[in-house]
Motif scaffolding. Structure first.
Motif, PDB file in Angstrom:
ATOM      1  N   LEU A 160       8.889  11.955  -4.149  1.00  0.00           N
ATOM      2  CA  LEU A 160       8.883  10.540  -4.330  1.00  0.00           C
ATOM      3  C   LEU A 160      10.029   9.774  -3.864  1.00  0.00           C
ATOM      4  CD1 LEU A 160       6.941   8.208  -5.485  1.00  0.00           C
ATOM      5  CD2 LEU A 160       7.640   8.847  -7.696  1.00  0.00           C
ATOM      6  N   LEU A 161      11.155  10.479  -4.262  1.00  0.00           N
ATOM      7  CA  LEU A 161      12.531   9.850  -3.706  1.00  0.00           C
ATOM      8  C   LEU A 161      12.758   9.577  -2.595  1.00  0.00           C
ATOM      9  CD1 LEU A 161      14.976   8.676  -5.348  1.00  0.00           C
ATOM     10  CD2 LEU A 161      16.159  11.063  -5.056  1.00  0.00           C
ATOM     11  N   ALA A 162      12.196  10.545  -1.859  1.00  0.00           N
ATOM     12  CA  ALA A 162      12.505  10.631  -0.315  1.00  0.00           C
ATOM     13  C   ALA A 162      11.643   9.631   0.190  1.00  0.00           C
ATOM     14  CB  ALA A 162      12.401  12.074   0.257  1.00  0.00           C
ATOM     15  N   GLU A 163      10.242   9.355  -0.270  1.00  0.00           N
ATOM     16  CA  GLU A 163       9.308   8.551   0.348  1.00  0.00           C
ATOM     17  C   GLU A 163       9.366   7.207  -0.084  1.00  0.00           C
ATOM     18  OE1 GLU A 163       5.592  10.729  -0.691  1.00  0.00           O
ATOM     19  OE2 GLU A 163       6.018  12.153   0.763  1.00  0.00           O
TER      20      GLU A 163
ATOM     21  N   MET B 140       0.865  -1.291   0.156  1.00  0.00           N
ATOM     22  CA  MET B 140      -0.003   0.079  -0.105  1.00  0.00           C
ATOM     23  C   MET B 140       1.015   1.310   0.001  1.00  0.00           C
ATOM     24  SD  MET B 140      -3.031  -0.840  -0.260  1.00  0.00           S
ATOM     25  CE  MET B 140      -3.990   0.402   0.184  1.00  0.00           C
ATOM     26  N   ALA B 141       1.940   1.337   0.759  1.00  0.00           N
ATOM     27  CA  ALA B 141       2.862   2.421   0.539  1.00  0.00           C
ATOM     28  C   ALA B 141       3.432   2.808  -0.723  1.00  0.00           C
ATOM     29  CB  ALA B 141       4.037   2.124   1.729  1.00  0.00           C
ATOM     30  N   GLY B 142       3.674   1.737  -1.374  1.00  0.00           N
ATOM     31  CA  GLY B 142       4.308   2.013  -2.831  1.00  0.00           C
ATOM     32  C   GLY B 142       3.085   2.561  -3.595  1.00  0.00           C
ATOM     33  N   ALA B 143       1.967   2.111  -3.660  1.00  0.00           N
ATOM     34  CA  ALA B 143       0.745   2.813  -4.302  1.00  0.00           C
ATOM     35  C   ALA B 143       0.593   4.298  -3.749  1.00  0.00           C
ATOM     36  CB  ALA B 143      -0.531   1.954  -4.310  1.00  0.00           C
TER      37      ALA B 143
ATOM     38  N   ALA C 133       7.615   3.051  -9.099  1.00  0.00           N
ATOM     39  CA  ALA C 133       7.064   4.122  -8.064  1.00  0.00           C
ATOM     40  C   ALA C 133       6.224   5.125  -8.499  1.00  0.00           C
ATOM     41  CB  ALA C 133       8.369   4.946  -7.587  1.00  0.00           C
ATOM     42  N   LEU C 134       6.079   5.483  -9.801  1.00  0.00           N
ATOM     43  CA  LEU C 134       5.270   6.363 -10.452  1.00  0.00           C
ATOM     44  C   LEU C 134       3.902   5.574 -11.103  1.00  0.00           C
ATOM     45  CD1 LEU C 134       7.724   8.313 -12.684  1.00  0.00           C
ATOM     46  CD2 LEU C 134       6.258   9.224 -10.889  1.00  0.00           C
ATOM     47  N   GLY C 135       4.002   4.199 -10.912  1.00  0.00           N
ATOM     48  CA  GLY C 135       2.788   3.558 -11.187  1.00  0.00           C
ATOM     49  C   GLY C 135       2.582   3.377 -12.773  1.00  0.00           C
ATOM     50  N   VAL C 136       3.578   3.474 -13.513  1.00  0.00           N
ATOM     51  CA  VAL C 136       3.764   3.430 -15.151  1.00  0.00           C
ATOM     52  C   VAL C 136       3.832   1.837 -15.434  1.00  0.00           C
ATOM     53  CG1 VAL C 136       3.766   5.622 -15.343  1.00  0.00           C
ATOM     54  CG2 VAL C 136       5.889   4.080 -15.434  1.00  0.00           C
TER      55      VAL C 136
END
Length: 301
Positions: A38-41, A1-4, A115-118
């Motif tokens: 996004l890189l930090a999270e 879920m964190a990644g989403a 990470a971007l969901g593509v």
């Protein structure tokens, strides 16, 4: 879920096709800020970025220390300090192909897509022997060094005849930074599944050739355009992307330059640029075959 959740936070709708130039540039600059967040999270993306960043920084630190030690041994105590040498070296490497760390930076590009969901990307050089890959990257680095240092030599010669040196220096700085941006799009476009889109004659080669065709005395510009097109053929797709989306590239460049100037954050300049470039390509072109020249829009009215 964190990644989403991270992917959702990294996503942003691209401007409408009829959006103004400033809006498109501002949106692209925002993509760079979202990429940094996004890189930090995203833990997996951050881990992928840490290794090549740390190795690059370590190599620059060793080079800076050896340079300063060599100056001290020669009695040149007034030379630039280690921090200055380190910074210049680090920024210089940021504008060149990844060479020795190509696999590590490709992993960042692949993680950025996740990470971007593509859709998942692919490494086009997977299974290729490391020495062959490094040789290919070094050849590209040498070609890019020639392009950046002497690519617009005829134009620089003409500008040098004008009063003052500001125009020549500004053109050189803009040309060098343009190739920093082109390099930022290289791995994201290579990671797209399927065959490369390719590209036609680049905008700068066409401009030089048109100039060279205008007057017999300017024929060297025509030859320079042809040579420049040949030298930059490995980046044809990246250059064409910047031509199709000039204002997004401008906003991207301003934000990337700001990131590079921020202490500590600037170390992750290449990683942030890769993530943001991946997002720009996915939002603007959907990772499909671009409509190429039909969508080109030059700068200016």
């Amino acid at each position: 879920m964190a990644g989403a959740g991270a992917a959702e936070r990294g996503a942003a709708q691209a401007p409408a096709p009829d959006a103004g130039r400033l809006e498109r540039a501002r949106w692209a600059a925002g993509e760079v800020l979202r990429a940094a967040r996004l890189l930090a999270e995203d833990a997996a993306l951050r881990r992928a970025a840490l290794l090549p960043t740390a190795l690059t920084a370590a190599g620059c630190a060793v080079f800076a220390a050896l340079t300063v030690a060599g100056d001290a041994a020669d009695g040149e105590v007034t030379g630039p300090g280690a921090l200055h040498v380190f910074t210049v070296t680090f920024v210089g490497l940021a504008s060149m192909p990844p060479t020795l760390l190509q696999r590590q930076w490709m992993r960042v590009a692949l993680e950025a897509r996740r990470a971007l969901g593509v859709p998942a990307g692919e490494d086009p050089f997977a299974g290729q022997r490391w020495p062959r890959m490094v040789l290919r990257e070094w050849v590209k680095a040498l070609r890019q060094a020639v392009v950046v240092s002497a690519g617009l030599f005829p134009v620089a010669m003409v500008l040098a005849m004008l009063p003052g040196k500001l125009a020549t220096a500004a053109m050189g700085a803009a040309w060098a930074f343009y190739w920093v941006l082109v390099d930022a799009f290289e791995l994201p476009l290579e990671a797209i599944p399927g065959p490369r889109r390719g590209g036609g004659a680049p905008w700068y080669a066409r401009a030089l050739q048109r100039l060279g065709a205008a007057l017999w005395l300017l024929r060297p510009f025509r030859w320079a355009g042809r040579l420049l097109a040949r030298l930059t053929r490995p980046w044809a797709e990246e250059v064409e992307f910047t031509e199709r989306h000039p204002w997004e590239t401008a906003g991207f460049g301003v934000a990337v330059g700001a990131v590079l100037a921020i202490p500590a954050v600037g170390f992750f300049f290449r990683s942030i640029a890769i993530v943001a470039a991946t997002a720009l390509n996915a939002r603007l072109e959907g990772d499909g075959a671009g409509e190429a020249a039909a969508r080109r829009e030059p700068f200016g009215p």
